[in-house]
Design an enzyme around this catalytic site. Structure first.
Site, PDB file in Angstrom:
ATOM      1  N   ARG A   1       0.858  -1.174   0.000  1.00 18.25           N
ATOM      2  CA  ARG A   1       0.000   0.000   0.000  1.00 18.25           C
ATOM      3  C   ARG A   1       0.906   1.239   0.000  1.00 18.25           C
ATOM      4  O   ARG A   1       2.115   1.117   0.087  1.00 18.25           O
ATOM      5  CB  ARG A   1      -0.954  -0.009   1.201  1.00 18.25           C
ATOM      6  CG  ARG A   1      -0.254  -0.450   2.469  1.00 18.25           C
ATOM      7  CD  ARG A   1      -0.605   0.325   3.671  1.00 18.25           C
ATOM      8  NE  ARG A   1      -0.387   1.750   3.520  1.00 18.25           N
ATOM      9  CZ  ARG A   1       0.799   2.355   3.641  1.00 18.25           C
ATOM     10  NH1 ARG A   1       1.915   1.680   3.854  1.00 18.25           N
ATOM     11  NH2 ARG A   1       0.899   3.662   3.519  1.00 18.25           N
ATOM     12  N   GLY A   2       0.246   2.421  -0.087  1.00 18.72           N
ATOM     13  CA  GLY A   2       1.018   3.656  -0.197  1.00 18.72           C
ATOM     14  C   GLY A   2       1.073   4.027  -1.667  1.00 18.72           C
ATOM     15  O   GLY A   2       1.429   3.184  -2.509  1.00 18.72           O
TER      16      GLY A   2
ATOM     17  N   ARG B   1      -7.327  -0.116  -6.963  1.00 22.11           N
ATOM     18  CA  ARG B   1      -7.676   0.913  -5.971  1.00 22.11           C
ATOM     19  C   ARG B   1      -7.934   2.216  -6.740  1.00 22.11           C
ATOM     20  O   ARG B   1      -7.228   2.501  -7.707  1.00 22.11           O
ATOM     21  CB  ARG B   1      -6.572   1.079  -4.918  1.00 22.11           C
ATOM     22  CG  ARG B   1      -6.420  -0.160  -4.025  1.00 22.11           C
ATOM     23  CD  ARG B   1      -5.516   0.099  -2.835  1.00 22.11           C
ATOM     24  NE  ARG B   1      -6.119   0.981  -1.864  1.00 22.11           N
ATOM     25  CZ  ARG B   1      -5.439   1.514  -0.830  1.00 22.11           C
ATOM     26  NH1 ARG B   1      -4.153   1.249  -0.672  1.00 22.11           N
ATOM     27  NH2 ARG B   1      -6.044   2.311   0.033  1.00 22.11           N
TER      28      ARG B   1
ATOM     29  N   GLN C   1      -2.145   2.359   9.921  1.00 25.50           N
ATOM     30  CA  GLN C   1      -0.877   2.608   9.208  1.00 25.50           C
ATOM     31  C   GLN C   1       0.122   3.336  10.120  1.00 25.50           C
ATOM     32  O   GLN C   1       1.327   3.168   9.993  1.00 25.50           O
ATOM     33  CB  GLN C   1      -1.118   3.476   7.964  1.00 25.50           C
ATOM     34  CG  GLN C   1      -1.718   2.752   6.783  1.00 25.50           C
ATOM     35  CD  GLN C   1      -3.220   2.863   6.732  1.00 25.50           C
ATOM     36  OE1 GLN C   1      -3.877   3.032   7.752  1.00 25.50           O
ATOM     37  NE2 GLN C   1      -3.802   2.760   5.550  1.00 25.50           N
TER      38      GLN C   1
ATOM     39  N   ASP D   1      -2.139  11.134  -1.759  1.00 24.00           N
ATOM     40  CA  ASP D   1      -2.496  10.095  -2.746  1.00 24.00           C
ATOM     41  C   ASP D   1      -2.842  10.719  -4.079  1.00 24.00           C
ATOM     42  O   ASP D   1      -2.703  10.074  -5.131  1.00 24.00           O
ATOM     43  CB  ASP D   1      -3.632   9.245  -2.209  1.00 24.00           C
ATOM     44  CG  ASP D   1      -3.174   8.550  -0.930  1.00 24.00           C
ATOM     45  OD1 ASP D   1      -3.183   9.205   0.130  1.00 24.00           O
ATOM     46  OD2 ASP D   1      -2.751   7.392  -1.015  1.00 24.00           O
TER      47      ASP D   1
ATOM     48  N   SER E   1      -5.672  12.709   0.829  1.00 18.90           N
ATOM     49  CA  SER E   1      -4.754  11.881   1.609  1.00 18.90           C
ATOM     50  C   SER E   1      -5.551  11.035   2.609  1.00 18.90           C
ATOM     51  O   SER E   1      -6.778  11.023   2.577  1.00 18.90           O
ATOM     52  CB  SER E   1      -3.715  12.768   2.307  1.00 18.90           C
ATOM     53  OG  SER E   1      -2.664  11.980   2.818  1.00 18.90           O
ATOM     54  N   LYS E   2      -4.799  10.333   3.445  1.00 17.92           N
ATOM     55  CA  LYS E   2      -5.426   9.365   4.351  1.00 17.92           C
ATOM     56  C   LYS E   2      -6.511  10.012   5.196  1.00 17.92           C
ATOM     57  O   LYS E   2      -6.326  11.115   5.689  1.00 17.92           O
ATOM     58  CB  LYS E   2      -4.323   8.758   5.232  1.00 17.92           C
ATOM     59  CG  LYS E   2      -4.717   7.670   6.182  1.00 17.92           C
ATOM     60  CD  LYS E   2      -5.543   6.563   5.586  1.00 17.92           C
ATOM     61  CE  LYS E   2      -4.974   5.894   4.365  1.00 17.92           C
ATOM     62  NZ  LYS E   2      -5.973   5.027   3.665  1.00 17.92           N
TER      63      LYS E   2
HETATM   64  C1  LIG Z   1       3.454   8.244   0.473  1.00 12.18           C
HETATM   65  S1  LIG Z   1       2.094   7.234   0.530  1.00 12.18           S
HETATM   66  C2  LIG Z   1       0.663   8.243   0.383  1.00 12.18           C
HETATM   67  C3  LIG Z   1      -0.413   7.688   1.105  1.00 12.18           C
HETATM   68  O1  LIG Z   1      -0.821   6.346   0.815  1.00 12.18           O
HETATM   69  C4  LIG Z   1      -1.512   5.873   1.958  1.00 12.18           C
HETATM   70  O2  LIG Z   1      -2.780   5.266   1.752  1.00 12.18           O
HETATM   71  P1  LIG Z   1      -3.000   3.670   1.927  1.00 12.18           P
HETATM   72  O3  LIG Z   1      -2.326   3.244   3.173  1.00 12.18           O
HETATM   73  O4  LIG Z   1      -4.498   3.535   2.008  1.00 12.18           O
HETATM   74  O5  LIG Z   1      -2.464   3.048   0.666  1.00 12.18           O
HETATM   75  C5  LIG Z   1      -1.640   7.063   2.862  1.00 12.18           C
HETATM   76  O6  LIG Z   1      -2.702   7.891   2.550  1.00 12.18           O
HETATM   77  C6  LIG Z   1      -0.392   7.797   2.588  1.00 12.18           C
HETATM   78  O7  LIG Z   1      -0.417   9.125   3.019  1.00 12.18           O
END
Ligand SMILES: CSC[C@H]1O[C@H](OP(=O)(O)O)[C@H](O)[C@@H]1O
Length: 356
Positions: free
Chosen positions: A54-55, A96, A205, A246, A256-257
């Site tokens: 993820r990320g 996603r 996370q 994101d 973002s998250k």
């Molecule tokens: C540098 S990663 C950006 C971003 O990705 C994450 O989302 P997820 O864990 O759902 O894939 C999170 O929002 C990070 O900030």
């Protein structure tokens, strides 16, 4: 700074070797460090969908390698392999919905194929492109870390407290991280007294991944409940909130998250600076504002398991939100830094060459 960060790099979550993609399973960290091998495009798509990886940047990198695996299989099948490869492209594009880096990486792979010279080997060319995407994300992280730390130092030269949200580190990218890369660089420069980490419900996370990464680097880290964020900003002398993204829309709105938006409102209220760190592959100028971006919602069941019991109520589980541009002090990318982002400034930034 690049060399110092390079020497401090101790987490790698994506490994392409012997024609397979190896991923550190983020669903079971930090209690287990378990690697999963993906040898087909379907396996890569599943890994992205279920958040084994993820990320935003990490998802893009993995999708690029996924297209290499797809090409290998489709070429071996013969016939019009490119038409079949487009189906694999669509499979990956639907894993996603929110991270721009995913669509950016897929498009870059397709563009590379479109430019293929007559006698070139498509598999070798695609593999080289995926490796280049991976490597350039790693380099972008170093540049952003340097630029972010310069911005911090400009305002205050002594050790200070930071707050971050989600995971934006080595687990989320191809290198030392975006927001976490800046925090790592700040630590190496003696600018970190304490890092507060929102636990980042419901997937955690923050407490599972970010705290693990920071503790592994010996960086002072304290986890707090997301709902403690405003209180921490008010009472703990935090000078910067630093987060990743994101998707960044043309007007500077940041997706973002989930929970980032409320953190930005609180930071503004308390006079705490708000920094967003993301590679230029996260900017999508086709999105006029954050409201144009598809925001992922995941299984409400993630919220309903409490003490081993399933609650019998409705729930909603949006996993991203939109922070309006006017709550953001600075966006740091590998192409440069934009203060008080707006459409004109971001359009100019995107025309620039990378700084490395
Ligand atoms: C540098 S990663 C950006 C971003 O990705 C994450 O989302 P997820 O864990 O759902 O894939 C999170 O929002 C990070 O900030």
């Amino acid at each position: 700074m690049r060399d110092r960060l390079l020497a401090a790099e101790n987490v790698k979550a994506i490994d392409w070797r012997d024609g397979a993609l190896y991923l550190l399973d983020q669903r079971v960290l930090p209690s287990q460090e378990s690697w999963v091998a993906c040898r087909t495009v379907e396996a890569v798509a599943d890994a992205i969908r279920c958040m084994l990886v993820r990320g935003a940047p990490a998802i893009g990198i993995c999708a690029a390698y996924g297209l290499v695996l797809a090409a290998r299989e489709r070429i071996a099948q013969g016939g019009d392999w490119q038409a079949a490869w487009e189906e694999d492209y669509a499979l990956l594009a639907h894993t996603r919905p929110t991270a721009s880096n995913l669509f950016w990486a897929l498009q870059r792979m397709r563009d590379r194929l479109d430019r293929l010279k007559k006698h070139a080997d498509p598999l070798a060319v695609l593999e080289a492109e995926a490796i280049a995407i991976h490597e350039s994300d790693r380099e972008a992280n170093f540049v952003m870390a340097q630029l972010g730390v310069e911005r911090i130092r400009k305002h205050q030269g002594n050790a200070q407290a930071f707050l971050t949200h989600g995971n934006t580190g080595a687990l989320a990218t191809g290198g030392v991280g975006t927001a976490l890369g800046v925090i790592r660089a700040a630590f190496l420069e003696g600018l970190v007294e304490q890092v507060y980490v929102n636990e980042t419900r419901p997937w955690l996370q923050g407490s599972r991944l970010t705290a693990w990464e920071l503790a592994g680097d010996g960086i002072p880290v304290t986890v707090n409940a997301d709902s403690a964020g405003a209180h921490i900003l008010k009472t703990k002398g935090v000078t910067w909130v630093i987060v990743g993204a994101d998707c960044i829309a043309a007007n500077g709105d940041v997706v973002s998250k989930i929970g980032t938006y409320q953190l930005a409102v609180c930071a503004m209220h308390h006079g705490v600076r708000f920094m967003v760190v993301a590679p230029s592959s996260t900017l999508d100028l086709m999105m006029a504002t954050g409201d144009d971006v598809a925001l992922e919602a995941r299984d409400p069941g993630e919220l309903l398991e409490v003490m081993g019991q399933r609650l019998k109520v409705d729930a909603i589980n949006p996993v991203f939100d939109v922070t309006p541009a006017d709550l953001i002090d600075v966006i740091v990318t590998e192409k440069g830094v934009v203060e008080r982002p707006d459409t004109a400034k971001l359009a100019r930034l995107m025309c620039r060459k990378r700084l490395h």
